[in-house]
Design an enzyme around this catalytic site. Structure first.
Site, PDB file in Angstrom:
ATOM      1  N   SER A  93    -108.241 -76.468 -43.417  1.00 60.57           N
ATOM      2  CA  SER A  93    -107.922 -75.469 -42.411  1.00 60.57           C
ATOM      3  C   SER A  93    -106.406 -75.354 -42.256  1.00 60.57           C
ATOM      4  CB  SER A  93    -108.617 -75.838 -41.095  1.00 60.57           C
ATOM      5  OG  SER A  93    -108.570 -74.760 -40.190  1.00 60.57           O
TER       6      SER A  93
ATOM      7  N   HIS B  20    -116.876 -72.494 -41.444  1.00 62.75           N
ATOM      8  CA  HIS B  20    -115.642 -73.279 -41.463  1.00 62.75           C
ATOM      9  C   HIS B  20    -115.901 -74.765 -41.641  1.00 62.75           C
ATOM     10  CE1 HIS B  20    -111.352 -73.708 -40.692  1.00 62.75           C
ATOM     11  NE2 HIS B  20    -111.620 -74.709 -39.878  1.00 62.75           N
TER      12      HIS B  20
ATOM     13  N   ASP C 200    -117.110 -68.064 -42.593  1.00 65.85           N
ATOM     14  CA  ASP C 200    -116.097 -68.732 -41.784  1.00 65.85           C
ATOM     15  C   ASP C 200    -115.387 -67.725 -40.870  1.00 65.85           C
ATOM     16  OD1 ASP C 200    -113.982 -70.174 -40.751  1.00 65.85           O
ATOM     17  OD2 ASP C 200    -113.475 -71.145 -42.640  1.00 65.85           O
TER      18      ASP C 200
END
Length: 871
Positions: free
Chosen positions: A710, A831, A795
């Site tokens: 991320s 995600h 995501d």
């Protein structure tokens, strides 16, 4: 003569055209030559029967003449020996499509029917027709999946990608929220890969491109499948597949979750509680079997599992797509019947005083939680009452209940400001009360004890926060009073309250700390922890009237453990340590070292390694994985991860660089030194940590792998642009790499709320600075390290198109085409990757195999046993 020559040429042409791909790899199909002239006709016929609309089938279904009739016609110079009736009798009628269906079976039946009417060539025709039908089906599937027919799905160096110029505007755009001071006129930047963005995740061309990337990944990763399977088995071997949590007391029951070998998800259970104790008794009752819920689903994430106040109802939130949009389901535990379902929620549910109601939040179009609702059981969702709306797009709305159970807490927060509203759910007809209105750079959080609210706040310039209190009847800031003196080196995070004690959780000297305040005497006691680097965290503490605080503990060598601490006597008790099969902690050691950044700042690094690795035994460099994050003030604490054993047992060192931008060393580590116009410190710190580890003899650049997810993927993207020579390979999970385009567009989920993290590129003072480190925008011709990138189609936090654009840019700029640059997109998750624990281990084993192969750590080190070495 000319007619016979034309027919001969036609056969040759048909034979050439019939050299079509029937079977082959995803990269490029193999070719086989089928010479009979009727094959092309059959191909058209079968393809029409299978795939064409009803209105076109009649025109495309070609009747096949009997070969004997055709030969006779060939022998006739005029080609008109048979009259119309005779010709009609020899031409087989096409069976109506509706009678056969449009399945492959129906198509084959059609081919057999044609072949039977064709006389002596029936078997040949049937076989050729079957091949043609198979070919047509294969090509249709190939087109649907990859949007290519005869072109290769990929080349040896990657996936061909089309370019289409799109004008991205940074600054003022009419009708859009572009911040307080957007540039006017705006700056325009060309983005020729913008077409990869599809907010609905349904565009055929985009999905086909991701499928082609996945096919390329499979092609390149195929030689590593054996190693990946071995590492996956190692992961499973270090997991006690059938296990049970330590039960926790809650009302008349003790609750726990357990796992079963072969099942992907936990099973939530309870047993009756012995009176006056926390001991379970009686039969087990399954409250929620996550495996039944997730059966047949590619993704199933249960966010919260909450019992009703009288323990007869269960409310849980579930997301079946990975997009982090949840449904709330209420189940009657006596009957197992679903009583309520509230759709489209943010994943939080809080019960009221009784079973009659619960509270939840919903999101706006940008996926920002912005409304709090009250739901009355038995009423439709359309009649739910909206209690609070957060209109400021910089703020995120969160709900919880105080430990006392008296107040519903509605917390509106941004990275720099907060505002709390309370609702007394125990008082009939109570109204919402605001604790303190939001103001610039003021943050606070609230808990309840007795007649007071206890507040952790950064007011009065206390950047690491201090503890204050105020009467419930006078909540405003003017009534706040200090409870403890402010300590500059200690950061306060949150409180856990009990009948006679308050537990203060925070950080000191880069590690977590825990203090216990006796609310009768005012005495404060520290929780003492022994190891040099560790992680600790509260477990579920659902009982108000108890002197016992339950917490978890682990380190890089100590598995996760559950402890109870008696806040009256100061005694702690180990309830359970996680069982890790085939793991001997005495073989490993952990340490904490400090690197010096270029500006003189000391940056901590946590390390773990085998005591017999090259570095530990001979002081020679060892292969290393260096992990980093460094954003949002989030701390990456040195906790235990059983998967890491597979690195360590291959002679590797695993390290965590606690760079600025995280919160490890206090709030200033993030707020003053690791965000906005100081964000570059995050990236240079990481490079400085890598150089320190190399210069100190822990590793070498040619044996150094790096990883981040991320915002940690942003870290990966930036550092390989800054210092590609410093790293051998990198793994970037769901990487936030197209920071300029994403942060300029308020329609992308979570963009506006992140302006207080990175800055707003629509404003000139941030545009140039953010452009200087944005990974996608700083790719240049260079020799980059090997790279594995992962993404999730659904995501909402880092959309799939960011990693897809990044890998395309990198391949174009890569000088050494032999260096793998791979993108793997999970087409069913978001995600946080797979929700299935086995699938998650499989995905991580792919990353581990990639790194191990790149660093040459393909084999396990010997493990010293009592009598022999076991490999």
């Amino acid at each position: 003569r000319r007619a016979r020559g034309a027919r001969r040429s036609s056969r040759l042409l048909i034979a050439a055209i019939s050299a079509v791909p029937l079977v082959g790899s995803e990269r490029r199909p193999r070719f086989i030559v089928l010479c009979p002239s009727f094959l092309l006709v059959l191909l058209v016929d079968c393809t029409a029967a299978l795939f064409c609309p009803e209105s076109l089938r009649g025109a495309l279904l070609v009747p096949l003449t009997n070969p004997r009739r055709t030969n006779a016609a060939d022998a006739d110079p005029n080609g008109q020996r048979a009259d119309a009736a005779d010709a009609q009798s020899r031409v087989p009628r096409s069976t109506p499509v509706s009678a056969r269906g449009t399945s492959l079976r129906g198509c084959l039946q059609h081919v057999v029917a044609l072949s039977k009417m064709a006389g002596k060539s029936s078997l040949v025709l049937a076989a050729a027709g079957a091949a043609a039908a198979g070919y047509g089906l294969y090509m249709l599937m190939r087109w649907r999946k990859y949007r290519v027919l005869f072109s290769p799905v990929f080349t040896e160096h990657g996936v061909p990608i089309k370019k289409k110029i799109y004008k991205v505007r940074f600054g003022k755009v009419e009708g859009e929220n572009r911040g307080e001071n957007p540039m006017d006129p705006p700056i325009i930047k060309d983005d020729d890969l913008y077409w990869l963005r599809d907010d609905k995740r349904k565009d055929h061309a985009v999905i086909a491109h991701l499928n082609r990337e996945n096919a390329y990944f499979e092609h390149k990763f195929k030689p590593l499948r054996g190693m990946q399977a071995a590492i996956y088995k190692e992961f499973v071997s270090h997991t006690k597949e059938t296990d049970e949590e330590v039960p926790y007391a809650h009302g008349p029951y003790v609750y726990y979750a357990r796992s079963v070998k072969g099942l992907s998800y936990p099973i939530h259970c309870r047993k009756s509680r012995k009176a006056g104790t926390n001991e379970p008794m009686g039969e087990e009752q399954i409250v929620l079997d996550h495996n039944i819920l997730g059966k047949g689903k590619s993704h199933c994430d249960v966010q919260q599992v909450e019992m009703s106040p009288d323990h007869t109802l269960l409310a849980f939130t579930v997301d079946l797509t990975g997009y982090e949009t949840y449904d709330i389901i209420v189940r009657d535990l006596a009957t197992g019947i679903e009583k309520e379902k509230v759709e489209g929620c943010a994943g939080q549910v809080v019960w009221g005083k009784t079973n009659a109601e619960f509270f939840y939040t919903t999101m706006d179009e940008e996926h920002r939680p912005h409304k709090v609702w009250r739901h009355k059981l038995g009423q439709p969702q359309t009649q739910d009452e909206c209690l609070l709306v957060e209109d400021d797009e910089l703020f995120w709305l969160d709900i919880d209940k105080t430990c006392s159970g008296r107040f519903l807490v509605m917390d509106s927060g941004s990275p720099t400001r907060s505002e709390v509203h309370l609702l007394d759910i125990e008082a009939s007809g109570a109204t919402i009360q605001q604790v303190q209105v939001r103001s610039e750079d003021h943050r606070y959080s609230v808990e309840h004890w007795g007649d007071h609210l206890y507040i952790i706040t950064n007011t009065d310039g206390c950047i690491n926060s201090k503890l204050m209190q105020t009467p419930v009847k006078a909540m405003g800031k003017s009534n706040w009073k200090d409870v403890m003196p402010y300590e500059k080196t200690t950061k306060l995070d949150y409180l856990v309250c009990f009948e006679k004690h308050v537990v203060i959780n925070g950080r000191s000297n880069g590690l977590k700390m825990c203090k216990f305040m006796d609310m009768t005497t005012g005495k404060v006691t520290d929780l003492k922890l022994d190891e040099e680097c560790y992680d600790t965290y509260p477990k579920k503490n659902r009982e108000w009237k108890t002197p016992v605080f339950r917490y978890g503990y682990s380190s890089m060598v100590t598995p996760h453990s559950t402890f109870e601490y008696d806040m009256t006597t100061g005694q702690k008790k180990l309830l359970k340590e996680q069982t890790v099969p085939d793991y001997d902690r005495t073989l490993y050691c952990a340490e904490r070292v400090f690197a010096k950044a270029k500006d003189g700042t000391t940056v901590p690094i946590s390390l773990v390694y085998r005591k017999d690795c090259r570095y530990a035994k001979h002081k020679q460099p060892s292969p290393m994985m260096l992990y980093g994050y460094g954003s949002y003030g989030i701390c990456i604490d040195p906790s235990f991860d059983s998967k890491c054993i597979s690195y360590l047992d291959r002679g590797m060192i695993f390290a965590i660089a606690h760079v600025r931008g995280g919160g490890e060393m206090g709030r200033h580590w993030y707020e003053k030194e690791g965000k906005y116009l100081n964000k570059m410190n995050t990236f240079t710190d990481f490079c400085d940590c890598a150089e320190f580890l190399i210069n100190s003899g822990y590793t070498r650049a040619c044996e150094l792998a790096i990883s981040g997810r991320s915002a940690g993927g942003l870290l990966m993207g930036t550092v390989i642009n800054l210092r590609p020579d410093l790293f051998k390979c990198a793994v970037a999970g769901v990487p936030f790499v197209d920071i300029m385009v994403t942060m300029s567009d308020p329609s992308i989920p979570l963009t506006i709320t992140e302006w207080e993290e990175w800055g707003n590129p629509n404003e000139k003072k941030y545009f140039d600075y953010m452009m200087s480190y944005s990974p996608v925008d700083n790719v240049k011709r260079n020799t980059y390290p090997s790279l594995l990138i992962t993404a999730g189609l659904n995501d909402p936090r880092v959309p799939y198109w960011e990693p897809a654009k990044w890998v395309a840019r990198l391949r174009e700029a890569q000088k050494d085409n032999s260096v793998p640059m791979l993108l793997k997109t999970d087409m069913s998750s978001g995600h946080f990757s797979a929700s299935d624990r086995y699938k998650l281990m499989e995905e991580r084993s792919i990353e581990y195999a990639f790194v191990a192969e790149q660093l040459g750590c393909t084999g396990l080190m010997p493990i010293v046993g009592k009598d022999a070495y076991i490999i």
